[in-house]
Scaffold this motif. Structure first.
Motif, PDB file in Angstrom:
ATOM      1  N   ALA A 212      -9.727  16.186 -24.773  1.00 18.62           N
ATOM      2  CA  ALA A 212      -9.700  17.160 -23.676  1.00 18.62           C
ATOM      3  C   ALA A 212     -10.699  18.287 -23.934  1.00 18.62           C
ATOM      4  O   ALA A 212     -11.118  18.514 -25.074  1.00 18.62           O
ATOM      5  CB  ALA A 212      -8.294  17.735 -23.532  1.00 18.62           C
ATOM      6  N   CYS A 213     -11.047  18.976 -22.855  1.00 19.45           N
ATOM      7  CA  CYS A 213     -11.912  20.154 -22.969  1.00 19.45           C
ATOM      8  C   CYS A 213     -11.176  21.220 -23.777  1.00 19.45           C
ATOM      9  O   CYS A 213     -10.006  21.497 -23.504  1.00 19.45           O
ATOM     10  CB  CYS A 213     -12.248  20.680 -21.570  1.00 19.45           C
ATOM     11  SG  CYS A 213     -12.837  22.374 -21.514  1.00 19.45           S
ATOM     12  N   GLY A 214     -11.835  21.810 -24.765  1.00 21.34           N
ATOM     13  CA  GLY A 214     -11.187  22.815 -25.608  1.00 21.34           C
ATOM     14  C   GLY A 214     -11.005  24.166 -24.918  1.00 21.34           C
ATOM     15  O   GLY A 214     -10.437  25.085 -25.491  1.00 21.34           O
ATOM     16  N   GLY A 215     -11.475  24.238 -23.680  1.00 21.42           N
ATOM     17  CA  GLY A 215     -11.332  25.503 -22.939  1.00 21.42           C
ATOM     18  C   GLY A 215     -10.192  25.460 -21.956  1.00 21.42           C
ATOM     19  O   GLY A 215      -9.336  26.343 -21.934  1.00 21.42           O
ATOM     20  N   CYS A 216     -10.169  24.382 -21.143  1.00 24.81           N
ATOM     21  CA  CYS A 216      -9.146  24.304 -20.089  1.00 24.81           C
ATOM     22  C   CYS A 216      -8.146  23.181 -20.358  1.00 24.81           C
ATOM     23  O   CYS A 216      -7.155  23.055 -19.650  1.00 24.81           O
ATOM     24  CB  CYS A 216      -9.812  24.119 -18.732  1.00 24.81           C
ATOM     25  SG  CYS A 216     -10.623  22.522 -18.551  1.00 24.81           S
ATOM     26  N   PHE A 217      -8.426  22.357 -21.387  1.00 24.65           N
ATOM     27  CA  PHE A 217      -7.540  21.273 -21.827  1.00 24.65           C
ATOM     28  C   PHE A 217      -7.325  20.180 -20.802  1.00 24.65           C
ATOM     29  O   PHE A 217      -6.329  19.463 -20.827  1.00 24.65           O
ATOM     30  CB  PHE A 217      -6.204  21.828 -22.362  1.00 24.65           C
ATOM     31  CG  PHE A 217      -6.428  22.797 -23.491  1.00 24.65           C
ATOM     32  CD1 PHE A 217      -6.841  22.330 -24.733  1.00 24.65           C
ATOM     33  CD2 PHE A 217      -6.291  24.162 -23.307  1.00 24.65           C
ATOM     34  CE1 PHE A 217      -7.096  23.218 -25.768  1.00 24.65           C
ATOM     35  CE2 PHE A 217      -6.542  25.058 -24.336  1.00 24.65           C
ATOM     36  CZ  PHE A 217      -6.948  24.588 -25.570  1.00 24.65           C
ATOM     37  N   VAL A 236     -21.407  20.227 -19.214  1.00 21.69           N
ATOM     38  CA  VAL A 236     -20.372  21.234 -18.961  1.00 21.69           C
ATOM     39  C   VAL A 236     -19.115  20.557 -18.425  1.00 21.69           C
ATOM     40  O   VAL A 236     -19.187  19.490 -17.810  1.00 21.69           O
ATOM     41  CB  VAL A 236     -20.841  22.332 -17.966  1.00 21.69           C
ATOM     42  CG1 VAL A 236     -22.023  23.110 -18.534  1.00 21.69           C
ATOM     43  CG2 VAL A 236     -21.182  21.756 -16.609  1.00 21.69           C
ATOM     44  N   CYS A 237     -17.995  21.198 -18.668  1.00 25.36           N
ATOM     45  CA  CYS A 237     -16.707  20.694 -18.187  1.00 25.36           C
ATOM     46  C   CYS A 237     -16.672  20.802 -16.669  1.00 25.36           C
ATOM     47  O   CYS A 237     -17.018  21.845 -16.115  1.00 25.36           O
ATOM     48  CB  CYS A 237     -15.576  21.508 -18.810  1.00 25.36           C
ATOM     49  SG  CYS A 237     -13.970  21.168 -18.075  1.00 25.36           S
ATOM     50  N   GLU A 238     -16.273  19.725 -16.021  1.00 28.31           N
ATOM     51  CA  GLU A 238     -16.283  19.760 -14.557  1.00 28.31           C
ATOM     52  C   GLU A 238     -15.136  20.612 -13.997  1.00 28.31           C
ATOM     53  O   GLU A 238     -15.146  20.974 -12.834  1.00 28.31           O
ATOM     54  CB  GLU A 238     -16.210  18.338 -13.996  1.00 28.31           C
ATOM     55  CG  GLU A 238     -14.933  17.611 -14.356  1.00 28.31           C
ATOM     56  CD  GLU A 238     -14.897  16.219 -13.720  1.00 28.31           C
ATOM     57  OE1 GLU A 238     -14.835  16.166 -12.474  1.00 28.31           O
ATOM     58  OE2 GLU A 238     -14.903  15.213 -14.452  1.00 28.31           O
ATOM     59  N   TYR A 239     -14.174  20.918 -14.817  1.00 30.86           N
ATOM     60  CA  TYR A 239     -13.036  21.728 -14.353  1.00 30.86           C
ATOM     61  C   TYR A 239     -13.289  23.229 -14.547  1.00 30.86           C
ATOM     62  O   TYR A 239     -13.024  24.028 -13.669  1.00 30.86           O
ATOM     63  CB  TYR A 239     -11.757  21.325 -15.084  1.00 30.86           C
ATOM     64  CG  TYR A 239     -11.435  19.858 -14.943  1.00 30.86           C
ATOM     65  CD1 TYR A 239     -10.859  19.374 -13.756  1.00 30.86           C
ATOM     66  CD2 TYR A 239     -11.711  18.949 -15.957  1.00 30.86           C
ATOM     67  CE1 TYR A 239     -10.584  18.019 -13.603  1.00 30.86           C
ATOM     68  CE2 TYR A 239     -11.432  17.607 -15.832  1.00 30.86           C
ATOM     69  CZ  TYR A 239     -10.862  17.149 -14.644  1.00 30.86           C
ATOM     70  OH  TYR A 239     -10.587  15.824 -14.495  1.00 30.86           O
ATOM     71  N   CYS A 240     -13.773  23.595 -15.762  1.00 29.00           N
ATOM     72  CA  CYS A 240     -13.892  25.026 -16.059  1.00 29.00           C
ATOM     73  C   CYS A 240     -15.335  25.500 -16.239  1.00 29.00           C
ATOM     74  O   CYS A 240     -15.599  26.693 -16.338  1.00 29.00           O
ATOM     75  CB  CYS A 240     -13.075  25.383 -17.304  1.00 29.00           C
ATOM     76  SG  CYS A 240     -13.736  24.670 -18.826  1.00 29.00           S
ATOM     77  N   GLY A 241     -16.266  24.563 -16.280  1.00 27.01           N
ATOM     78  CA  GLY A 241     -17.677  24.941 -16.379  1.00 27.01           C
ATOM     79  C   GLY A 241     -18.160  25.312 -17.769  1.00 27.01           C
ATOM     80  O   GLY A 241     -19.306  25.710 -17.944  1.00 27.01           O
TER      81      GLY A 241
END
Ligand SMILES: [Zn+2]
Length: 253
Positions: A212-217, A236-241
């Motif tokens: 998972a993304c370590g920012g928004c999980f 970049v994460c498509e959810y949180c950028g």
């Protein structure tokens, strides 16, 4: 000079860019932690300073009011002195009156000046009461002001203590961050700062944690994770950028 130019134009690989960004992220996160330690103190100090300035202005206004009441009392006392002098003069003239009309006029004048004195005395009492009320308010205000000043000194000391404790560390971090920033191309640095600003935890660069993304999980698809591992593109994460890197590049695992 030539050497400087050369280094400024140096082309970094994507992997190097990502690594630099992650290091930069680590530095600014440490600086953020120091700021958190200071917490609301800088704001509280500012609020107290503003409040004290307000109280000082009010105190100064009250003191001006008291001076004005005192001056009004002096003016009334002068009136009493004038009236008293007139009464004295009329009384002397009474000894030499030639007719009843003169006697009546003088008596009336004396009576009138007597009323003037009574009126002035009443005014003096009123101004005195007003001055006393103001003095009470001044005493209360001064006490309040003293308390606030004490609070301010305490908060300032707390803040100074934290700042002095963390100053060297912060300066070192800022220097390192500055050097790293110089290595990042302006457009990427702007993007980094923008993402950081928009992120609640101030993280613009995160590594993959448990797929998972370590920012928004949010879960990251395996293909994307593969791309991230390859370190050939900035992804970049498509959810949180947030910019995502693989844990190994972050020195994790
Ligand atoms: Zn994310």
């Amino acid at each position: 000079m030539a050497k400087e130019k050369q280094s400024a134009e140096k082309e970094y690989t994507v992997e190097e860019k990502l690594s630099t960004l992650y290091q930069l992220q680590t530095m600014v996160t440490e600086i953020d932690k120091i700021k958190t330690l200071r917490g609301e103190l800088p704001l509280e100090v500012q609020d107290l300073e503003d409040e004290i300035a307000g109280l000082e202005t009010r105190l100064s206004n009250y003191q001006t009011d008291v001076k004005e009441y005192d001056q009004s009392v002096i003016a009334q006392k002068n009136k009493i002195a004038d009236s008293t002098a007139l009464i004295e003069k009329y009384k002397t003239q009474l000894d030499n009156v030639r007719n009843n009309r003169e006697f009546d006029n003088l008596t009336k004048e004396i009576e009138f000046q007597g009323l003037e004195i009574e009126f002035a005395e009443k005014k003096i009492r009123e101004f005195g009461e007003l001055a006393n009320q103001k003095q009470d308010e001044i005493a209360q205000l001064a006490e309040n002001l003293e308390g606030r000043r004490g609070d301010l000194v305490q908060k300032q000391n707390e803040l100074e203590e934290i700042i002095s404790e963390t100053k060297q560390e912060e300066e070192k971090l800022r220097e390192k961050a500055k050097k790293l920033e110089a290595m990042v191309e302006p457009r990427l640095l702007t993007a980094f700062k923008r993402i950081r600003k928009g992120a609640r935890n101030g993280l613009a660069v995160v590594y993959i944690q448990r797929d998972a993304c370590g920012g928004c999980f949010n879960k990251i698809p395996p293909q994307k994770q593969m791309d991230i591992k390859l370190r050939k593109k900035i992804i970049v994460c498509e959810y949180c950028g947030r910019i995502m890197i693989d844990p190994e590049l972050a020195g994790v695992e």
